[in-house]
Design a protein around this motif. Structure first.
Motif, PDB file in Angstrom:
ATOM      1  N   ARG A 138       0.835  -1.143  -0.064  1.00  0.00           N
ATOM      2  CA  ARG A 138      -0.001  -0.051  -0.067  1.00  0.00           C
ATOM      3  C   ARG A 138       0.946   1.075  -0.107  1.00  0.00           C
ATOM      4  NH1 ARG A 138      -4.324  -0.560   4.458  1.00  0.00           N
ATOM      5  NH2 ARG A 138      -4.976  -2.228   2.912  1.00  0.00           N
ATOM      6  N   GLY A 139       0.864   2.165  -0.966  1.00  0.00           N
ATOM      7  CA  GLY A 139       1.357   3.246  -1.069  1.00  0.00           C
ATOM      8  C   GLY A 139       2.820   3.260  -1.587  1.00  0.00           C
ATOM      9  N   VAL A 140       3.293   2.083  -1.929  1.00  0.00           N
ATOM     10  CA  VAL A 140       4.748   1.944  -2.136  1.00  0.00           C
ATOM     11  C   VAL A 140       4.799   1.415  -3.494  1.00  0.00           C
ATOM     12  CG1 VAL A 140       6.879   0.854  -1.522  1.00  0.00           C
ATOM     13  CG2 VAL A 140       5.117   1.580   0.298  1.00  0.00           C
ATOM     14  N   ARG A 141       5.845   1.891  -4.350  1.00  0.00           N
ATOM     15  CA  ARG A 141       5.935   1.121  -5.619  1.00  0.00           C
ATOM     16  C   ARG A 141       7.072  -0.038  -5.572  1.00  0.00           C
ATOM     17  NH1 ARG A 141       6.069   6.068 -10.126  1.00  0.00           N
ATOM     18  NH2 ARG A 141       3.781   6.734  -9.842  1.00  0.00           N
ATOM     19  N   LEU A 142       6.712  -1.320  -5.773  1.00  0.00           N
ATOM     20  CA  LEU A 142       7.584  -2.254  -5.657  1.00  0.00           C
ATOM     21  C   LEU A 142       7.861  -3.114  -6.963  1.00  0.00           C
ATOM     22  CD1 LEU A 142       5.945  -3.498  -2.272  1.00  0.00           C
ATOM     23  CD2 LEU A 142       8.245  -2.574  -2.320  1.00  0.00           C
ATOM     24  N   ASP A 170       6.885 -11.914  -6.403  1.00  0.00           N
ATOM     25  CA  ASP A 170       8.283 -12.313  -5.618  1.00  0.00           C
ATOM     26  C   ASP A 170       7.457 -12.316  -3.925  1.00  0.00           C
ATOM     27  OD1 ASP A 170       9.706 -12.239  -7.824  1.00  0.00           O
ATOM     28  OD2 ASP A 170      10.467 -10.235  -7.150  1.00  0.00           O
ATOM     29  N   PHE A 171       6.743 -11.650  -3.663  1.00  0.00           N
ATOM     30  CA  PHE A 171       6.050 -11.653  -2.205  1.00  0.00           C
ATOM     31  C   PHE A 171       5.214 -13.209  -2.036  1.00  0.00           C
ATOM     32  CE2 PHE A 171       2.597 -10.847   0.637  1.00  0.00           C
ATOM     33  CZ  PHE A 171       3.114 -10.262   1.809  1.00  0.00           C
ATOM     34  N   ASN A 198      13.444 -10.781  -6.246  1.00  0.00           N
ATOM     35  CA  ASN A 198      13.561  -9.839  -4.862  1.00  0.00           C
ATOM     36  C   ASN A 198      13.741 -10.624  -3.885  1.00  0.00           C
ATOM     37  OD1 ASN A 198      13.213  -7.942  -2.959  1.00  0.00           O
ATOM     38  ND2 ASN A 198      12.851  -6.479  -4.402  1.00  0.00           N
ATOM     39  N   ARG A 199      14.981 -10.879  -3.310  1.00  0.00           N
ATOM     40  CA  ARG A 199      15.322 -11.501  -2.099  1.00  0.00           C
ATOM     41  C   ARG A 199      14.440 -10.852  -0.845  1.00  0.00           C
ATOM     42  NH1 ARG A 199      21.297 -13.521  -2.412  1.00  0.00           N
ATOM     43  NH2 ARG A 199      21.311 -14.481  -4.377  1.00  0.00           N
ATOM     44  N   GLU A 200      14.448  -9.726  -0.748  1.00  0.00           N
ATOM     45  CA  GLU A 200      13.902  -8.928   0.476  1.00  0.00           C
ATOM     46  C   GLU A 200      12.151  -9.217   0.653  1.00  0.00           C
ATOM     47  OE1 GLU A 200      13.284  -4.506   2.344  1.00  0.00           O
ATOM     48  OE2 GLU A 200      14.492  -4.733   0.843  1.00  0.00           O
ATOM     49  N   LEU A 201      11.397  -9.056  -0.536  1.00  0.00           N
ATOM     50  CA  LEU A 201      10.185  -9.188  -0.847  1.00  0.00           C
ATOM     51  C   LEU A 201       9.835 -10.622  -0.581  1.00  0.00           C
ATOM     52  CD1 LEU A 201       8.756  -7.216  -4.000  1.00  0.00           C
ATOM     53  CD2 LEU A 201       8.525  -6.904  -1.435  1.00  0.00           C
ATOM     54  N   ARG A 260      11.718 -12.918   1.425  1.00  0.00           N
ATOM     55  CA  ARG A 260      11.873 -13.137   2.985  1.00  0.00           C
ATOM     56  C   ARG A 260      10.723 -12.740   3.567  1.00  0.00           C
ATOM     57  NH1 ARG A 260      16.470 -11.032   2.884  1.00  0.00           N
ATOM     58  NH2 ARG A 260      15.820  -8.748   3.640  1.00  0.00           N
ATOM     59  N   ASP A 261      10.308 -11.325   3.354  1.00  0.00           N
ATOM     60  CA  ASP A 261       9.180 -10.630   4.050  1.00  0.00           C
ATOM     61  C   ASP A 261       7.868 -11.602   3.979  1.00  0.00           C
ATOM     62  OD1 ASP A 261      10.759  -8.779   5.013  1.00  0.00           O
ATOM     63  OD2 ASP A 261       9.870  -6.943   3.696  1.00  0.00           O
ATOM     64  N   GLY A 262       7.502 -12.300   2.511  1.00  0.00           N
ATOM     65  CA  GLY A 262       6.397 -13.002   2.447  1.00  0.00           C
ATOM     66  C   GLY A 262       6.811 -14.187   3.376  1.00  0.00           C
ATOM     67  N   GLU A 263       7.690 -14.953   3.298  1.00  0.00           N
ATOM     68  CA  GLU A 263       8.102 -16.244   3.934  1.00  0.00           C
ATOM     69  C   GLU A 263       7.681 -15.958   5.486  1.00  0.00           C
ATOM     70  OE1 GLU A 263      11.177 -19.748   4.610  1.00  0.00           O
ATOM     71  OE2 GLU A 263      11.660 -18.010   2.923  1.00  0.00           O
ATOM     72  N   ALA A 264       8.471 -14.729   5.815  1.00  0.00           N
ATOM     73  CA  ALA A 264       8.077 -14.506   7.563  1.00  0.00           C
ATOM     74  C   ALA A 264       6.791 -14.305   7.647  1.00  0.00           C
ATOM     75  CB  ALA A 264       8.955 -13.425   7.898  1.00  0.00           C
ATOM     76  N   LEU A 265       5.818 -13.762   6.975  1.00  0.00           N
ATOM     77  CA  LEU A 265       4.435 -13.328   7.264  1.00  0.00           C
ATOM     78  C   LEU A 265       3.684 -14.564   7.423  1.00  0.00           C
ATOM     79  CD1 LEU A 265       2.211 -11.390   7.737  1.00  0.00           C
ATOM     80  CD2 LEU A 265       2.040 -11.000   5.343  1.00  0.00           C
ATOM     81  N   ALA A 266       4.056 -15.487   6.340  1.00  0.00           N
ATOM     82  CA  ALA A 266       3.318 -16.801   6.171  1.00  0.00           C
ATOM     83  C   ALA A 266       3.682 -17.503   7.444  1.00  0.00           C
ATOM     84  CB  ALA A 266       3.606 -17.576   5.117  1.00  0.00           C
TER      85      ALA A 266
END
Length: 227
Positions: free
Chosen positions: A126-130, A137-138, A194-197, A199-205
Motif C-alpha cells: 500500500r502506497g509503495v512502488r515495488l 516475489d512476495f 527480489n530477495r527482500e520481498l 523473505r518478508d512474504g515467507e516470514a509473514l506466512a
C-alpha cells in the motif's frame, strides 16, 4: 473419524497454540489410518478437480503452490489444456487427482494460500512502488513459508511421513488412465527474484500459520481447520 472431526473443529480455536496442537494431532490420526494395513483404503474412490482458473500463462508463484500441493497432500497434479474464454484461446489449468478427502484438503489449501497471499500483498504494498514482479516475489515467499510449516510437521511426525511418502498403486492407475500421455515442464529458470520481498512474504506466512478447512461453511469464514 469421530476423534478426527472433533480435533478439526478444535483446530479452529482462536488460541493459536491450542489450534496447532489439535491440527497436528488430527493429521497424525489421518495419516495413521491411511497407512494401517488392517484398514483397507478404497481403491475406486478417486476424483479429479481443477484448482484455480485456466490461464494462458501461470506465474511462478502458482507453479510453486502446485508443487506444494503435490508434495504434501497425497494427490497427483498435472497441467491440462483448458479454454480461456476472455482470451478466446486455449490455456492451461491445474488438475489434481486423489481420494475425495485428499482432494478436498488440497483444494482448500490452494484457495487459502492464494487468497491470503493476495490480501496480504494489498496491505504490504500500500502506497509503495515495488516493481512489476513485486507481487510474484512476495507470493513466492508466502508459499515458501507455508511449505516450511508443513515440512516441519513432516520432519517431526512419523505418521505424517508415512502418509506423504506412501505410494498408492490404485491412484497411479487412475491417473495414468486419465492422462496416458504426459510431458514434464519446468518454470522459473533464470528468473531473478527480489530477495527482500520473498523473505518478508515467507516470514509473514510463518506468522499466519496454515490450517485446513473441510467444509464450505468453514471456507466462508476464511478459517482453516487442521492440516
Amino acid at each position: 473419524m469421530s476423534r478426527i472431526r472433533k480435533l478439526l473443529a478444535l483446530s479452529g480455536s482462536p488460541n493459536r497454540h491450542e489450534a496447532e496442537r489439535a491440527m497436528a494431532k488430527a493429521r497424525e490420526l489421518m495419516a495413521r489410518h491411511q497407512v494401517d494395513p488392517a484398514e483397507p483404503v478404497p481403491g475406486g474412490d478417486f476424483v479429479h478437480i481443477v484448482l484455480g482458473e485456466p490461464s494462458l500463462r501461470h506465474g511462478l508463484e502458482v507453479h510453486a503452490l502446485a508443487s506444494l500441493i503435490r508434495d504434501h497432500y497425497s494427490v497427483r497434479t498435472i497441467w491440462v489444456p483448458m479454454a480461456v474464454p476472455a482470451a478466446g484461446k486455449v490455456g492451461r489449468a491445474l488438475e489434481v487427482c486423489g481420494t475425495r478427502l485428499h482432494v478436498q484438503l488440497a483444494h482448500y489449501a490452494f484457495d487459502f494460500v492464494s487468497h491470503v497471499s493476495a490480501s496480504e500483498w494489498r496491505v504490504y504494498q500500500r502506497g509503495v512502488r515495488l516493481g512489476a514482479n513485486g507481487r510474484r516475489d512476495f507470493a513466492l515467499g508466502m508459499v515458501a513459508g507455508f511449505r516450511a510449516l508443513l515440512d516441519d510437521q513432516l520432519r517431526t511426525s512419523p505418521q505424517v511421513q508415512a502418509l506423504v511418502r506412501r505410494e498408492d498403486p490404485a491412484l497411479e492407475d487412475y491417473f495414468e488412465d486419465r492422462h496416458p500421455r504426459q510431458t514434464q515442464t519446468r518454470a522459473g529458470r533464470g528468473v531473478r527474484v527480489n530477495r527482500e520481498l520473498r523473505r518478508d512474504g515467507e516470514a509473514l506466512a510463518r506468522r499466519i500459520g496454515l490450517r485446513h478447512g473441510v467444509s464450505p461453511a468453514a471456507h466462508a469464514t476464511r478459517r482453516l481447520l487442521g492440516t
